[in-house]
Design a protein around this motif. Structure first.
Motif, short mmCIF file in Angstrom:
data_model
loop_
_atom_site.label_atom_id
_atom_site.label_comp_id
_atom_site.label_asym_id
_atom_site.label_seq_id
_atom_site.Cartn_x
_atom_site.Cartn_y
_atom_site.Cartn_z
N ILE A 140 0.86 -1.18 0.00
CA ILE A 140 0.00 0.00 0.00
C ILE A 140 0.90 1.23 0.00
O ILE A 140 1.73 1.39 0.89
CB ILE A 140 -0.92 0.02 1.24
CG1 ILE A 140 -1.75 -1.27 1.31
CG2 ILE A 140 -1.82 1.24 1.21
CD1 ILE A 140 -2.51 -1.42 2.62
N THR A 141 0.74 2.08 -1.01
CA THR A 141 1.57 3.28 -1.11
C THR A 141 0.71 4.51 -0.89
O THR A 141 -0.31 4.70 -1.57
CB THR A 141 2.24 3.38 -2.49
OG1 THR A 141 3.02 2.20 -2.72
CG2 THR A 141 3.17 4.59 -2.54
N ILE A 142 1.11 5.34 0.09
CA ILE A 142 0.48 6.64 0.30
C ILE A 142 1.61 7.65 0.38
O ILE A 142 2.58 7.48 1.11
CB ILE A 142 -0.39 6.66 1.58
CG1 ILE A 142 0.43 6.35 2.82
CG2 ILE A 142 -1.54 5.68 1.46
CD1 ILE A 142 -0.35 6.53 4.11
N GLY A 143 1.48 8.72 -0.40
CA GLY A 143 2.60 9.66 -0.48
C GLY A 143 3.83 8.95 -1.00
O GLY A 143 3.80 8.24 -2.00
N SER A 144 4.95 9.11 -0.28
CA SER A 144 6.19 8.42 -0.66
C SER A 144 6.47 7.25 0.27
O SER A 144 7.57 6.70 0.26
CB SER A 144 7.36 9.41 -0.61
OG SER A 144 7.48 9.97 0.69
N SER A 145 5.47 6.84 1.04
CA SER A 145 5.65 5.78 2.03
C SER A 145 4.97 4.49 1.58
O SER A 145 3.89 4.53 0.99
CB SER A 145 5.09 6.21 3.39
OG SER A 145 5.72 7.39 3.84
N GLU A 146 5.61 3.37 1.89
CA GLU A 146 5.08 2.07 1.51
C GLU A 146 4.74 1.27 2.77
O GLU A 146 5.55 1.18 3.70
CB GLU A 146 6.09 1.30 0.66
CG GLU A 146 5.55 0.01 0.09
CD GLU A 146 6.51 -0.64 -0.90
OE1 GLU A 146 6.40 -0.36 -2.11
OE2 GLU A 146 7.38 -1.41 -0.45
N ILE A 147 3.55 0.69 2.76
CA ILE A 147 3.05 -0.10 3.89
C ILE A 147 2.76 -1.50 3.37
O ILE A 147 2.15 -1.65 2.31
CB ILE A 147 1.78 0.54 4.48
CG1 ILE A 147 2.08 1.98 4.94
CG2 ILE A 147 1.23 -0.29 5.62
CD1 ILE A 147 0.83 2.81 5.16
N ILE A 148 3.19 -2.52 4.11
CA ILE A 148 3.01 -3.90 3.69
C ILE A 148 1.87 -4.53 4.49
O ILE A 148 1.80 -4.38 5.72
CB ILE A 148 4.29 -4.74 3.87
CG1 ILE A 148 5.49 -4.04 3.21
CG2 ILE A 148 4.11 -6.13 3.28
CD1 ILE A 148 5.35 -3.87 1.73
#
Length: 546
Positions: free
Chosen positions: A84-92
């Protein structure tokens, strides 16, 4: 168990074990705080769906939410390992399918159960109330009163609960308040799943370990789903291990009530209650009351689903209102039209409209006055673009870019585009007359259109994506716009071939455009003919369209 993991810019790992409803965003009140300046305060929402899987949806953020690089539209179901990408951050997203909290707690038996059905209640008119003049006896009056009382108590207890799992739990709690049940289960019918899915399981006694093995007869479930009727029964487990042990067999006998969650003619699911008392725990009256109770519960579940659907439509409308006319937005939201994700080749007509001398004209004006005047101009132009069902691509300063043919394709896209351009110039005449009467500045625009194959799709970075078109034909339309003098509409050869029959035209001398090796043919649109019949070549009556 399902969880999200996120590594911040300092290398620290953040982990969130997911509940029924979790939020992601920059604000510290979020379930998972992501310190990224381009992330919205509340950016995305992760929810457990009725089928037990998790989904993610954007909560109206500025830059969108992406799963594995694709922008999320509406609600997207997550799979183990999704990024999951929001902004420049990636969440798994991580999930352990073996740790489903309801796994093993409900068993639907297809054999080894001897079922004794004592009563059935048809669902016909049970949920209706007789008019006062038709009530003949006290028994009917008391039955109607009980239905109203149950509906009122259920409504007061649950209210406008929006979390489905909590909603179902409250329904089961209220059932325990009314009926002498020891255990209860609500199973729901889910899209794409053939069998009923257990959603909540509860025991009156929290220490009752037998809650982990609620047995329901498949025979009864099938009858309820097919016949839409409630069933009062007792079930006896017939197991060879207990042969000769009469007391153990008796302990496995339970009184049960099983009723459909009926929304009009649609069975949404089933409520199943059972008691450790073998016989007499539930009466025919209990079954009647539970049937009415289930009807009220089904209405609340439908209300919950409608709320979710409305939320999804609001988010979708907000996105598409920036691109499409209101009529097209309605068709996309309703599902009658489908907008595909990713790039694809499309034949489209592209329009660019630009105000001539805008910077020089507005230089002496106050910034607020410039913005106000420009917004008024944009409002008029976009209304015309949407009138002809074009797609608004973008504003670039005082320039407008619009598309016909993407993301929605119609047979008469080119005709619509040219008619829109002519009407936009007509509108500018009226706009300037009003400005002159008030002593304000007047706008004169040049418009260029070109028809041809383009690449269309959602493009941009992980921080910001938008629907647009690219390719040589787009650049050519922009060059036509730059060439157009104030008040002119210019079209290329491809556009001329498709709709030249309906236009009064003047062919310009072959023109060398920037970036082109050869001269190209350009046509100036003088106006529309009286008819769009290709065989009618008669000139317009006196004067031009604009």
């Amino acid at each position: 168990m399902a969880k999200l993991t996120y590594v911040d810019h300092r290398g620290r790992v953040h982990e969130l074990v997911l509940g029924a409803f979790s939020t992601i965003g920059r604000h510290p009140d979020q379930s998972l705080q992501v310190l990224d300046r381009v992330v919205s305060k509340q950016h995305a929402i992760v929810e457990r769906q009725p089928d037990g899987y998790y989904s993610v949806r954007d909560s109206g953020s500025r830059n969108g939410t992406f799963v594995n690089g694709d922008m999320v539209e509406g609600r997207q179901t997550l799979k183990n390992g999704d990024r999951i990408t929001i902004g420049s951050s990636e969440i798994i997203y991580h999930e352990d399918v073996q740790t489903d909290p309801l796994a093993g707690r409900v068993t639907i038996h297809t054999d080894n159960i001897e079922t004794h059905i004592r009563s059935r209640v048809q669902q016909g008119d049970d949920g209706r109330f007789l008019p006062e003049k038709d009530v003949r006896d006290e028994k009917q009056l008391r039955a109607d009163y009980e239905k109203l009382r149950i509906a009122q108590e259920l409504s007061n207890s649950i209210g406008l609960e929006q979390d489905l799992e909590v909603l179902l739990g409250k329904i089961l709690d209220e059932a325990f308040n009314i009926f002498p049940a020891d255990r209860g289960v609500i199973l729901m019918r889910m899209a794409g799943v053939e069998h009923l899915v257990p959603m909540v399981v509860k025991s009156r006694d929290a220490s009752d370990t037998d809650t982990e093995n609620v047995r329901i007869s498949q025979t009864i479930l099938s009858e309820i789903m097919e016949e839409k009727q409630a069933v009062l029964s007792s079930d006896a487990m017939m197991d060879s291990r207990f042969a000769g042990s009469h007391s153990i067999i008796l302990e496995q006998i339970r009184s049960t009530m099983t009723v459909p969650l009926l929304d009009e003619e649609n069975v949404l699911g089933v409520i199943h209650l059972d008691s450790k008392i073998a016989t007499g725990a539930f009466t025919d009256k209990d079954l009647q009351i539970l049937t009415g109770f289930a009807r009220q519960a089904a209405l609340m579940i439908r209300h919950h689903r409608l709320l979710l659907q409305m939320e999804e439509e609001i988010v979708m409308r907000e996105k598409f209102n920036r691109l499409l006319s209101p009529q097209l937005v309605d068709e996309v939201v309703s599902g009658r039209l489908d907008i595909k994700k990713g790039g694809e080749l499309r034949r489209a007509t592209i329009m660019f409209a630009d105000i001539r001398g805008f910077t020089t004209m507005t230089e002496p004006m106050a910034p607020q006055a410039v913005v106000g005047l420009l917004n008024e101009y944009f409002e008029l132009m976009v209304d015309i673009i949407f009138k002809y069902e074009g797609t608004l691509d973008k504003f670039v300063g005082d320039e407008i870019m619009a598309i016909w043919g993407a993301p929605i394709t119609r047979d008469d896209d080119t005709e619509r585009a040219v008619k829109a351009a002519v009407e936009m110039q007509q509108m500018m005449l009226r706009f300037n007359q009003a400005q002159a009467a008030q002593g304000g500045p007047q706008f004169h625009i040049g418009i260029g259109l070109n028809t041809g194959e383009v690449v269309a799709g959602y493009m941009g970075s992980s921080k910001s994506m938008s629907y647009t078109v690219m390719g040589d034909n787009v650049n050519t339309a922009s060059r036509f716009c730059s060439t157009a003098e104030p008040g002119q509409v210019l079209i290329g050869e491809n556009t001329f071939r498709e709709v030249g029959y309906m236009l009064e035209l003047e062919k310009l001398p072959p023109t060398k455009l920037k970036g082109k090796n050869e001269h190209v043919d350009i046509y100036r649109v003088l106006g529309l003919k009286r008819t769009s019949d290709p065989t009618d070549t008669s000139p317009m009556p006196d004067g031009r369209s604009y």
